[in-house]
Motif scaffolding. Structure first.
Motif, short mmCIF file in Angstrom:
data_model
loop_
_atom_site.label_atom_id
_atom_site.label_comp_id
_atom_site.label_asym_id
_atom_site.label_seq_id
_atom_site.Cartn_x
_atom_site.Cartn_y
_atom_site.Cartn_z
N GLY A 1 0.79 -1.21 0.00
CA GLY A 1 0.00 0.00 0.00
C GLY A 1 0.83 1.27 0.00
O GLY A 1 2.06 1.24 -0.14
N LYS A 2 0.13 2.40 0.15
CA LYS A 2 0.78 3.71 0.15
C LYS A 2 0.40 4.49 1.40
O LYS A 2 -0.59 4.21 2.06
CB LYS A 2 0.38 4.50 -1.10
N TYR A 3 1.23 5.47 1.73
CA TYR A 3 0.95 6.34 2.87
C TYR A 3 0.52 7.71 2.37
O TYR A 3 0.79 8.08 1.21
CB TYR A 3 2.16 6.46 3.78
N ASN A 4 -0.13 8.48 3.21
CA ASN A 4 -0.61 9.81 2.85
C ASN A 4 0.43 10.87 3.20
O ASN A 4 1.17 10.73 4.18
CB ASN A 4 -1.92 10.13 3.58
N SER A 5 0.48 11.91 2.40
CA SER A 5 1.37 13.04 2.68
C SER A 5 0.99 13.66 4.03
O SER A 5 -0.19 13.84 4.32
CB SER A 5 1.25 14.09 1.58
N GLY A 6 1.99 13.95 4.84
CA GLY A 6 1.74 14.55 6.14
C GLY A 6 1.33 13.58 7.22
O GLY A 6 1.05 13.99 8.35
N SER A 7 1.29 12.28 6.92
CA SER A 7 0.89 11.27 7.90
C SER A 7 2.03 10.96 8.86
O SER A 7 3.19 11.26 8.61
CB SER A 7 0.45 10.00 7.18
N ASP A 8 1.68 10.30 9.98
CA ASP A 8 2.69 9.85 10.92
C ASP A 8 3.65 8.87 10.26
O ASP A 8 4.85 8.86 10.56
CB ASP A 8 2.03 9.20 12.14
N TYR A 9 3.11 8.05 9.36
CA TYR A 9 3.94 7.07 8.68
C TYR A 9 5.03 7.76 7.86
O TYR A 9 6.19 7.36 7.87
CB TYR A 9 3.10 6.17 7.77
N THR B 1 5.28 2.58 13.78
CA THR B 1 4.45 3.73 13.43
C THR B 1 3.12 3.68 14.16
O THR B 1 2.40 4.67 14.23
CB THR B 1 4.20 3.77 11.92
N SER B 2 2.79 2.51 14.71
CA SER B 2 1.60 2.31 15.54
C SER B 2 1.78 0.96 16.22
O SER B 2 2.69 0.21 15.87
CB SER B 2 0.32 2.33 14.69
N PRO B 3 0.95 0.62 17.22
CA PRO B 3 1.10 -0.69 17.88
C PRO B 3 1.03 -1.87 16.92
O PRO B 3 1.58 -2.93 17.20
CB PRO B 3 -0.07 -0.70 18.86
N LEU B 4 0.38 -1.69 15.77
CA LEU B 4 0.22 -2.78 14.82
C LEU B 4 0.98 -2.55 13.51
O LEU B 4 0.84 -3.32 12.57
CB LEU B 4 -1.27 -3.01 14.52
N ASP B 5 1.75 -1.49 13.46
CA ASP B 5 2.39 -1.13 12.20
C ASP B 5 3.82 -0.67 12.47
O ASP B 5 4.11 -0.11 13.53
CB ASP B 5 1.61 -0.01 11.51
N SER B 6 4.71 -0.93 11.54
CA SER B 6 6.09 -0.50 11.69
C SER B 6 6.71 -0.30 10.32
O SER B 6 6.16 -0.72 9.30
CB SER B 6 6.91 -1.54 12.47
N VAL C 1 13.06 -1.28 1.69
CA VAL C 1 12.10 -0.62 2.57
C VAL C 1 10.88 -1.52 2.71
O VAL C 1 10.38 -2.06 1.71
CB VAL C 1 11.67 0.75 1.99
N THR C 2 10.39 -1.71 3.93
CA THR C 2 9.23 -2.58 4.12
C THR C 2 8.40 -2.13 5.32
O THR C 2 8.94 -1.56 6.28
CB THR C 2 9.65 -4.05 4.31
N SER C 3 7.10 -2.41 5.25
CA SER C 3 6.21 -2.11 6.36
C SER C 3 5.65 -3.36 7.01
O SER C 3 4.99 -3.29 8.05
CB SER C 3 5.03 -1.25 5.87
N ILE C 4 5.90 -4.52 6.42
CA ILE C 4 5.28 -5.74 6.94
C ILE C 4 6.29 -6.82 7.32
O ILE C 4 5.95 -7.75 8.05
CB ILE C 4 4.28 -6.35 5.93
#
Length: 241
Positions: A28-36, A64-69, A117-120
């Motif tokens: 997926g993608k992240y939004n501009s200005g997001s915490d991610y 980036t969150s309890p369930l995300d990194s 780079v990975t988020s999962i």
């Protein structure tokens, strides 16, 4: 799915030439200005400003969150470390943001380094895989007996593989070996390297060696690159001494 890209390469130098990339669309993608985005930029700054000792390696992650990194890993070629590695790291981050805009995951390769780079997935626990690999070849065929050349090249790669040492616990080492060997009128230059986190370096190198010569069309140079290991040979010097 494994992907294979074959390039025609007649001469490569020590610049940070772009080689290939793959955006992980499933992450997926992240939004501009997001915490991610803020977290990812922090990780990229760490990669860009590292001192890069002789291992030329950097791994950094942050929740980036309890369930995300998010995790970022960079590995430079064995002869590129210090300022040379840092320059390639900066180029790789810039290139990734340009070629995989807002993507949470992906990988990009340059002549002297690659960025993952990975988020999962946590790179600290990723086993050896061959999903993200590709090959590059010199367009010119070897003159003379190609089968004999490939056999000697494989033997030389095997010699270099034995020089890649198993890491001592708690000590950082460089998983890299390079050398040259006279083959008749030619001199064969070769290198093997594993990413510092690779769990099974020698099997990865063995797989890459087989992959490099599987088509039976023996070239004057070639390489296999991936996110776990890399091999290359040429009939001209291509590494820093």
């Amino acid at each position: 799915m494994q992907f294979l890209i074959i390039y025609s390469v007649s001469s490569l130098n020590l610049t940070n030439e772009y080689l290939s990339h793959k955006c992980f669309l499933n992450q997926g993608k992240y939004n501009s200005g997001s915490d991610y985005e803020d977290i990812l930029n922090i990780l990229f700054r760490r990669v860009r400003t590292d001192d890069y000792d002789i291992t030329g390696f950097r791994y950094t992650s942050k929740e980036t969150s309890p369930l995300d990194s998010s995790s970022v890993m960079l590995q430079c070629r064995g002869d590129s470390y210090g300022s040379n590695c840092r320059t390639c790291a900066d180029t790789a981050v810039t290139g990734f943001l340009k070629r995989c805009p807002k993507n949470k995951g992906g990988i990009i390769w340059y002549e002297q380094c690659f960025l993952y780079v990975t988020s999962i997935d946590d790179p600290m626990r990723i086993p050896t895989n061959y999903k993200n690999t590709f090959s590059m070849y010199n367009p010119n065929n070897v003159r003379g007996d190609g089968k004999l050349f490939s056999k000697k090249a494989v033997d030389f790669f095997s010699e270099l593989t034995l020089k890649v040492k198993k890491p001592a616990k708690y000590y950082r080492v460089i998983f890299y070996a390079a050398g040259e060997k006279k083959l008749g009128k030619n001199t064969l230059y070769a290198m093997v390297q594993c990413v510092e986190l690779t769990l099974d370096c020698k099997n990865c190198l063995a797989w890459s060696i087989t992959k490099l010569f599987e088509n039976g069309n023996i070239k004057q140079g070639g390489r296999v690159l991936g996110m776990n290991c890399e091999i290359r040979y040429e009939l001209y010097p291509f590494l820093r001494s």
